[in-house]
Design an enzyme around this catalytic site. Sequence first.
Site, PDB file in Angstrom:
ATOM      1  N   GLU A 166       0.800  -1.239   0.000  1.00  0.00           N
ATOM      2  CA  GLU A 166       0.000   0.000   0.000  1.00  0.00           C
ATOM      3  C   GLU A 166       0.828   1.283   0.000  1.00  0.00           C
ATOM      4  O   GLU A 166       0.580   2.198   0.793  1.00  0.00           O
ATOM      5  CB  GLU A 166      -0.966  -0.004   1.204  1.00  0.00           C
ATOM      6  CG  GLU A 166      -1.896  -1.196   1.202  1.00  0.00           C
ATOM      7  CD  GLU A 166      -2.737  -1.334   2.481  1.00  0.00           C
ATOM      8  OE1 GLU A 166      -2.710  -0.422   3.315  1.00  0.00           O
ATOM      9  OE2 GLU A 166      -3.412  -2.359   2.628  1.00  0.00           O
ATOM     10  N   ASN A 213       2.055  -5.117  -3.230  1.00  0.00           N
ATOM     11  CA  ASN A 213       0.668  -5.431  -2.888  1.00  0.00           C
ATOM     12  C   ASN A 213      -0.115  -4.156  -2.569  1.00  0.00           C
ATOM     13  O   ASN A 213       0.384  -3.283  -1.863  1.00  0.00           O
ATOM     14  CB  ASN A 213       0.689  -6.332  -1.644  1.00  0.00           C
ATOM     15  CG  ASN A 213      -0.664  -6.930  -1.294  1.00  0.00           C
ATOM     16  OD1 ASN A 213      -1.324  -7.536  -2.145  1.00  0.00           O
ATOM     17  ND2 ASN A 213      -1.081  -6.778  -0.043  1.00  0.00           N
ATOM     18  N   HIS A 249     -10.599  -6.120  -1.569  1.00  0.00           N
ATOM     19  CA  HIS A 249     -11.592  -6.021  -0.491  1.00  0.00           C
ATOM     20  C   HIS A 249     -12.802  -5.353  -1.141  1.00  0.00           C
ATOM     21  O   HIS A 249     -12.976  -4.139  -1.078  1.00  0.00           O
ATOM     22  CB  HIS A 249     -11.063  -5.183   0.671  1.00  0.00           C
ATOM     23  CG  HIS A 249      -9.929  -5.847   1.390  1.00  0.00           C
ATOM     24  ND1 HIS A 249     -10.102  -6.998   2.124  1.00  0.00           N
ATOM     25  CD2 HIS A 249      -8.612  -5.545   1.464  1.00  0.00           C
ATOM     26  CE1 HIS A 249      -8.939  -7.364   2.639  1.00  0.00           C
ATOM     27  NE2 HIS A 249      -8.015  -6.509   2.245  1.00  0.00           N
ATOM     28  N   GLU A 277      -6.148 -10.640  -1.086  1.00  0.00           N
ATOM     29  CA  GLU A 277      -6.877 -10.451   0.178  1.00  0.00           C
ATOM     30  C   GLU A 277      -8.383 -10.442  -0.064  1.00  0.00           C
ATOM     31  O   GLU A 277      -9.130  -9.621   0.483  1.00  0.00           O
ATOM     32  CB  GLU A 277      -6.449  -9.130   0.858  1.00  0.00           C
ATOM     33  CG  GLU A 277      -4.960  -9.021   1.078  1.00  0.00           C
ATOM     34  CD  GLU A 277      -4.528  -7.818   1.917  1.00  0.00           C
ATOM     35  OE1 GLU A 277      -5.393  -7.155   2.528  1.00  0.00           O
ATOM     36  OE2 GLU A 277      -3.314  -7.549   1.955  1.00  0.00           O
ATOM     37  N   ASP A 279     -12.207 -10.543  -0.159  1.00  0.00           N
ATOM     38  CA  ASP A 279     -13.448 -10.708   0.599  1.00  0.00           C
ATOM     39  C   ASP A 279     -14.493  -9.807  -0.050  1.00  0.00           C
ATOM     40  O   ASP A 279     -14.156  -8.871  -0.777  1.00  0.00           O
ATOM     41  CB  ASP A 279     -13.303 -10.455   2.110  1.00  0.00           C
ATOM     42  CG  ASP A 279     -12.660  -9.136   2.486  1.00  0.00           C
ATOM     43  OD1 ASP A 279     -12.622  -8.212   1.641  1.00  0.00           O
ATOM     44  OD2 ASP A 279     -12.206  -9.000   3.638  1.00  0.00           O
TER      45      ASP A 279
HETATM   46  O1  9MR Z   1      -6.736  -8.278   8.873  1.00  0.00           O
HETATM   47  C1  9MR Z   1      -5.775  -7.460   9.480  1.00  0.00           C
HETATM   48  C2  9MR Z   1      -6.251  -7.032  10.863  1.00  0.00           C
HETATM   49  O2  9MR Z   1      -6.411  -8.144  11.708  1.00  0.00           O
HETATM   50  C3  9MR Z   1      -5.249  -6.068  11.457  1.00  0.00           C
HETATM   51  O3  9MR Z   1      -5.746  -5.558  12.670  1.00  0.00           O
HETATM   52  C4  9MR Z   1      -4.944  -4.940  10.495  1.00  0.00           C
HETATM   53  C5  9MR Z   1      -3.822  -4.060  11.028  1.00  0.00           C
HETATM   54  O4  9MR Z   1      -2.630  -4.774  11.125  1.00  0.00           O
HETATM   55  O5  9MR Z   1      -4.554  -5.422   9.222  1.00  0.00           O
HETATM   56  C6  9MR Z   1      -5.510  -6.260   8.611  1.00  0.00           C
HETATM   57  O6  9MR Z   1      -5.025  -6.706   7.365  1.00  0.00           O
HETATM   58  C7  9MR Z   1      -4.834  -5.708   6.375  1.00  0.00           C
HETATM   59  C8  9MR Z   1      -3.646  -6.132   5.532  1.00  0.00           C
HETATM   60  O7  9MR Z   1      -2.525  -6.322   6.354  1.00  0.00           O
HETATM   61  C9  9MR Z   1      -3.342  -5.105   4.450  1.00  0.00           C
HETATM   62  N1  9MR Z   1      -4.502  -4.848   3.637  1.00  0.00           N
HETATM   63  C10 9MR Z   1      -5.716  -4.528   4.365  1.00  0.00           C
HETATM   64  C11 9MR Z   1      -6.015  -5.601   5.400  1.00  0.00           C
HETATM   65  C12 9MR Z   1      -7.332  -5.325   6.100  1.00  0.00           C
HETATM   66  O8  9MR Z   1      -7.242  -4.145   6.826  1.00  0.00           O
END
Ligand code: 9MR
Length: 368
Positions: A166, A213, A249, A277, A279
């Site tokens: 990101e 990513n 997402h 990722e 969903d």
């Molecule tokens: O699913 C993840 C969640 O449990 C964490 O609290 C959060 C912060 O670390 O990150 C979420 O995963 C993210 C991923 O690492 C990057 N893309 C977005 C995902 C959803 O927020």
Amino acid sequence: MKKIVLFICLLLAAIACKKSNVSVTPVTPPVVQPPVAGVEDILKTTATFPMGVAIDPSLLLNNKKYRDVILKEHNSLTTENAMKWQAIHPSENSYNYGGADYIVDFAVENKMRVHGHTLLWHAYNPTWLNNYKGDSTAFESLMKKHILEVVGHYKGKVTSWDVVNEAFDDRGSLRKGSTTEGSIWSTKLGNDYIARAFQYAAEADPKALLFYNDYGQEYSPSKLRAIISLITDLQKRKIPIHGVGLQFHININSDIAGIESALSQLAATGLKIHISELDVNFSNFQKNASITFSDANSMAQKKIYKQVMKSYRKLVPPAQQFGITCWNVGDADSWLRSAIQQNEWPLPFDDNYLRKPAYFGIIEGLKE
Ligand code: 9MR
């Protein structure tokens, strides 16, 4: 009269005897087909590419249903949080490999692929890192040391890494500055930190596949353009980059044209394409207490899952199909439940790890 009764009895006995003679004649039993192994549709054998899921080590350890569904359905694992700085590098001079090792050992034991997420991210970094004082040389050495240490620890066991996650905002600008939307990395190290991060990762494990990513390539053409120009620049400079992750997402109203445009434009770079990722939410991230798991929502979700599978297969050449990974296993584990709202059901499995219509949408999309 007695004679008549006796005659009838003899007649009945003769008939019974005849019947029983018939019944002892050998009859060929009907052929019962034994179940053919693999005939049941499951994700990993229906797809011609790896089907992954992002997982959490303590659920894997403590929840049998969670573990069983992973073992049955998937052949690729992404570490949801266990390899982020906060988990793996909790203070400047300590590394905590407990959770990530548990996932990697489980994967090795069960012959599954591991995708490491993530080496650099602007968000959710530990406080010690956010407060770190130092000039650009000190930051460079911090970044380099982290990448060499973590990638080196998993050399030969982790197939691929999200090296940078990101880096761009939705306008397609490289994140900068110290707001929550900014990035410590570009602020301290300049825009080319991305290239150097890829080089350090390749130095630590020359065989690892290295990914950029991000989310939003499907709805932000400027972000998509920025990512493509980053990739093209890295490729021209022979910086080792092997793949790109589209997080996806998405939601039940996501525009398929945007999804397809992102997939085909990124596939044209020649890189491996990971839907990294996936969903499909109902609320499009708007807090809305009235959303329910209605038939209409569930069917719309099924349709989108199916379409994503079909679009991926249609637009990404097989050699570039790195795989499709869902972000969490069952609805109860979804990050959306804690981050946005409780009434979300974004995954193919429900709160009890049973298959939802969305699951069958995936299967249909993988087969048709
Ligand atoms: O699913 C993840 C969640 O449990 C964490 O609290 C959060 C912060 O670390 O990150 C979420 O995963 C993210 C991923 O690492 C990057 N893309 C977005 C995902 C959803 O927020």
